[in-house]
Write a protein that holds these residues in place. Structure first.
Motif, short mmCIF file in Angstrom:
data_model
loop_
_atom_site.label_atom_id
_atom_site.label_comp_id
_atom_site.label_asym_id
_atom_site.label_seq_id
_atom_site.Cartn_x
_atom_site.Cartn_y
_atom_site.Cartn_z
N PHE A 71 -33.22 -26.10 -7.27
CA PHE A 71 -32.50 -25.74 -8.78
C PHE A 71 -31.72 -24.50 -7.97
CE2 PHE A 71 -36.63 -23.50 -8.91
CZ PHE A 71 -36.64 -22.00 -8.98
N TYR A 72 -30.82 -23.99 -9.02
CA TYR A 72 -29.80 -22.88 -8.69
C TYR A 72 -29.30 -22.54 -10.05
CZ TYR A 72 -26.48 -26.98 -9.06
OH TYR A 72 -25.89 -28.05 -9.66
N GLU A 73 -28.55 -21.26 -10.01
CA GLU A 73 -27.98 -20.66 -11.21
C GLU A 73 -26.76 -21.26 -11.24
OE1 GLU A 73 -27.55 -16.27 -13.22
OE2 GLU A 73 -27.98 -16.55 -11.14
N VAL A 74 -26.40 -21.57 -12.72
CA VAL A 74 -25.19 -22.11 -13.13
C VAL A 74 -24.75 -20.83 -14.45
CG1 VAL A 74 -25.32 -24.13 -12.46
CG2 VAL A 74 -26.08 -23.58 -14.81
N HIS A 75 -23.39 -20.91 -14.36
CA HIS A 75 -23.09 -19.75 -15.35
C HIS A 75 -23.02 -20.36 -16.90
CE1 HIS A 75 -21.71 -16.75 -12.55
NE2 HIS A 75 -21.11 -17.95 -11.66
N GLY A 79 -26.97 -26.24 -17.90
CA GLY A 79 -28.16 -26.27 -17.35
C GLY A 79 -29.30 -26.25 -18.19
N SER A 80 -30.36 -25.59 -17.74
CA SER A 80 -31.63 -25.34 -18.53
C SER A 80 -31.74 -23.77 -18.50
CB SER A 80 -32.70 -25.80 -18.06
OG SER A 80 -32.60 -27.37 -17.77
N GLU A 81 -32.15 -23.10 -19.61
CA GLU A 81 -32.39 -21.84 -19.61
C GLU A 81 -33.70 -21.39 -19.16
OE1 GLU A 81 -32.02 -20.01 -23.69
OE2 GLU A 81 -29.54 -20.02 -23.50
N LEU A 82 -33.92 -20.44 -18.36
CA LEU A 82 -34.92 -20.10 -17.74
C LEU A 82 -35.37 -18.54 -18.04
CD1 LEU A 82 -37.46 -20.36 -15.92
CD2 LEU A 82 -35.93 -20.18 -13.93
N GLU A 83 -36.50 -17.99 -18.61
CA GLU A 83 -36.57 -16.54 -18.55
C GLU A 83 -37.03 -15.99 -17.09
OE1 GLU A 83 -36.25 -14.25 -21.09
OE2 GLU A 83 -35.08 -15.86 -22.00
N VAL A 95 -30.22 -22.50 -15.26
CA VAL A 95 -30.26 -23.34 -14.04
C VAL A 95 -29.91 -24.77 -14.09
CG1 VAL A 95 -31.84 -21.53 -13.33
CG2 VAL A 95 -32.98 -23.47 -14.33
N ALA A 96 -29.54 -25.21 -12.97
CA ALA A 96 -29.19 -26.82 -12.73
C ALA A 96 -30.20 -27.06 -11.59
CB ALA A 96 -27.89 -26.85 -12.54
N PHE A 97 -30.74 -28.37 -11.95
CA PHE A 97 -31.78 -29.10 -11.00
C PHE A 97 -31.00 -30.11 -10.14
CE2 PHE A 97 -34.34 -27.20 -14.27
CZ PHE A 97 -35.50 -26.75 -13.44
N GLU A 98 -31.37 -30.19 -8.86
CA GLU A 98 -30.98 -30.97 -7.82
C GLU A 98 -31.99 -32.21 -7.78
OE1 GLU A 98 -30.45 -28.96 -4.34
OE2 GLU A 98 -28.83 -27.94 -4.97
N SER A 151 -41.75 -21.88 -16.85
CA SER A 151 -41.20 -20.70 -17.17
C SER A 151 -42.21 -19.89 -18.05
CB SER A 151 -39.85 -20.86 -18.19
OG SER A 151 -39.65 -19.68 -18.52
N GLY A 152 -42.24 -18.72 -17.98
CA GLY A 152 -42.83 -17.73 -18.99
C GLY A 152 -44.49 -17.64 -18.63
N GLU A 153 -45.06 -18.38 -17.27
CA GLU A 153 -46.36 -18.52 -16.87
C GLU A 153 -46.98 -16.90 -16.74
OE1 GLU A 153 -47.68 -21.61 -14.20
OE2 GLU A 153 -48.60 -20.03 -13.07
#
Length: 145
Positions: free
Chosen positions: A44-48, A51-55, A63-66, A136-138
């Motif tokens: 995964f990588y950060e997108v502006h 994508g999916s929100e991640l805390e 983030v977007a997933f490959e 996320s949030g674990e």
């Protein structure tokens, strides 16, 4: 089966190393099965935007997933080294220090009951997501009780 989990910024990423005799998932791009160790994990990588929100470390990151790109290895050591590097790299791609990622390698017991804790401290339901899950949030609060 080995689970390789990295934790950083309040999130965990888990991937799986399938060992000789175990059947890794098959899909486009999967190794042909000649390698005795196969590593599978999300990338995964950060997108502006989108994508999916991640805390992550108190901030929201998109983030977007490959598509997972399984990789085959001749030795267990080579597979574990590549898996650890991969997990650290994913966190670095979203702005965390790769050296700060806590990585653990856990041997998953075959046929473990989904409701019991394995001796290595990984719940079998975690393994269900282990083809490359970002959690996320674990927190470790329940493990400390």
């Amino acid at each position: 089966m080995l689970l390789v989990r990295g934790r950083a910024g309040g999130t965990a990423l888990t991937g799986t190393i399938y060992e000789r005799g175990e059947e890794p998932p098959s899909y486009k791009g999967a190794p042909d099965g000649d390698e005795p160790y196969v590593w599978v994990c999300d990338a995964f990588y950060e997108v502006h935007s989108g994508g999916s929100e991640l805390e992550l470390d108190g901030r929201t990151v998109n983030v977007a997933f490959e598509s997972p790109m399984p990789r085959g290895f001749e030795t267990r050591e080579a597979a574990v080294t590549a898996a650890e590097d991969h997990v650290r790299t994913q966190f670095a791609r979203v702005g965390l220090d790769a050296a700060a990622v806590e990585v653990e390698v856990v041997e998953q017991r075959p046929g473990a009951d989904a409701h019991e804790e394995s001796p290595a401290g990984v719940r079998p339901d975690d393994a269900d997501r282990a083809t490359g899950a970002l959690e996320s949030g674990e927190t470790d609060d329940e493990d400390e009780a």
